[in-house]
Write a protein that holds these residues in place. Sequence first.
Motif, short mmCIF file in Angstrom:
data_model
loop_
_atom_site.label_atom_id
_atom_site.label_comp_id
_atom_site.label_asym_id
_atom_site.label_seq_id
_atom_site.Cartn_x
_atom_site.Cartn_y
_atom_site.Cartn_z
N SER A 2 0.82 -1.20 0.00
CA SER A 2 0.00 0.00 0.00
C SER A 2 0.86 1.25 0.00
CB SER A 2 -0.91 0.00 1.23
OG SER A 2 -0.14 0.06 2.41
N TYR A 3 0.17 2.38 -0.31
CA TYR A 3 0.87 3.66 -0.33
C TYR A 3 1.41 4.02 1.05
CZ TYR A 3 1.51 8.72 -0.43
OH TYR A 3 2.02 9.97 -0.29
N SER A 4 0.59 3.73 2.09
CA SER A 4 1.01 4.04 3.46
C SER A 4 2.26 3.26 3.86
CB SER A 4 -0.12 3.75 4.45
OG SER A 4 -0.50 2.38 4.38
N SER A 5 2.34 1.99 3.41
CA SER A 5 3.52 1.18 3.71
C SER A 5 4.77 1.75 3.04
CB SER A 5 3.30 -0.27 3.25
OG SER A 5 2.23 -0.86 3.94
N ALA A 10 9.88 4.76 3.30
CA ALA A 10 10.66 5.92 2.86
C ALA A 10 11.05 6.80 4.05
CB ALA A 10 9.85 6.73 1.85
N LYS A 11 10.10 6.99 4.97
CA LYS A 11 10.37 7.82 6.15
C LYS A 11 11.44 7.19 7.03
CE LYS A 11 8.17 9.75 10.27
NZ LYS A 11 6.91 9.86 11.07
N ASN A 12 11.31 5.89 7.29
CA ASN A 12 12.29 5.20 8.12
C ASN A 12 13.67 5.19 7.48
OD1 ASN A 12 10.47 4.60 10.16
ND2 ASN A 12 9.91 2.62 9.29
N THR A 13 13.71 5.03 6.15
CA THR A 13 14.99 5.05 5.44
C THR A 13 15.67 6.40 5.58
OG1 THR A 13 14.16 3.45 3.80
CG2 THR A 13 16.10 4.74 3.19
N LEU A 71 10.46 -11.29 18.11
CA LEU A 71 9.57 -10.25 18.62
C LEU A 71 8.76 -9.62 17.50
CD1 LEU A 71 8.79 -8.88 21.27
CD2 LEU A 71 10.55 -7.18 20.85
N THR A 72 9.40 -9.41 16.35
CA THR A 72 8.70 -8.83 15.20
C THR A 72 7.58 -9.73 14.72
OG1 THR A 72 10.72 -7.68 14.49
CG2 THR A 72 8.99 -7.96 12.86
N SER A 153 11.09 -3.34 15.91
CA SER A 153 9.93 -4.12 15.49
C SER A 153 8.72 -3.24 15.23
CB SER A 153 9.59 -5.16 16.57
OG SER A 153 10.65 -6.07 16.75
N HIS A 154 8.62 -2.14 15.96
CA HIS A 154 7.51 -1.20 15.76
C HIS A 154 7.83 -0.15 14.70
CE1 HIS A 154 4.62 -2.35 18.93
NE2 HIS A 154 5.69 -2.76 19.61
N GLU A 155 9.02 -0.26 14.09
CA GLU A 155 9.44 0.61 12.99
C GLU A 155 9.49 2.09 13.39
OE1 GLU A 155 6.67 -0.31 9.85
OE2 GLU A 155 7.80 -2.09 9.25
#
Length: 258
Positions: A2-5, A10-13, A71-72, A153-155
């Motif tokens: 999805s777009y949200s994923s 992208a944000k985490n990167t 955990l993930t 795990s919670h990104e």
Amino acid sequence: MSYSSNKIIAKNTMMLYLRMFLTMIVGLYTSRVVLTTLGVEDFGIYGVVGGVVSMLSFINAAMSLSTSRFLTIEIGKGDICRAQKVFSVAFEIHIAVSLLILLLAETVGLWFVVNKLVISEDRMIAAMWVYQCSILSMIVSVTQVPYNAAIISHEKMNVYTYVELLNAFFKLAVVYCLLIGKVDRLILYAVLQLFVSTFIALIYRVYSKKEYEECRIIWIYDKQIIKPMLGFTVWSILGNVAYIGVTQGVNILLNIFF
């Protein structure tokens, strides 16, 4: 996907790249100043003595990957009760690992530092300060792994970036203290590094306990969780032993033979 994923990835990167950039910039500056302030001999003592403790951490490095994986999986399933059990078991295992590292460090490791490393007698007391501070810092790092695994795990990579900003500030503060310090600078550097690592670990722990329900420890013994975690760890140990041997073993060999 999805777009949200895609947006989260992208944000985490970007956050991880920013964290790496900050770490690199601060590291380039502080390493030069620390080398100049401590001098070649003391800087070498800090690296090689701390490396002895780091070589004992290969089990912890393998357990870190195992903890994050299991955990993930449970968080992805949405089973908070099961995730809490996995977290608690992982924490108990890391407590055991930290005790094992402490035992090895205060016996075999201490003998190796005193009898095999090439350290002048007038710097042996300072070297012992570095060694003991490194042991305490390693124990803090080992017991911190489950909390870091929960954040990953919670990104929540932005948390790493914000804490790294604070960590960069502390590193600069440590350098400033070295420049103005009137006591033995090698001992001062070791103590300050221990303080910084402990404080940063405390921040991660407080955040994890506050934000994630599974990070509340329950003391249990569950073979169904322990067995697969340790099994996965065994397969990861070989690579971690090789990596630590390359990064820390070279410094020790240079100290002994050159």
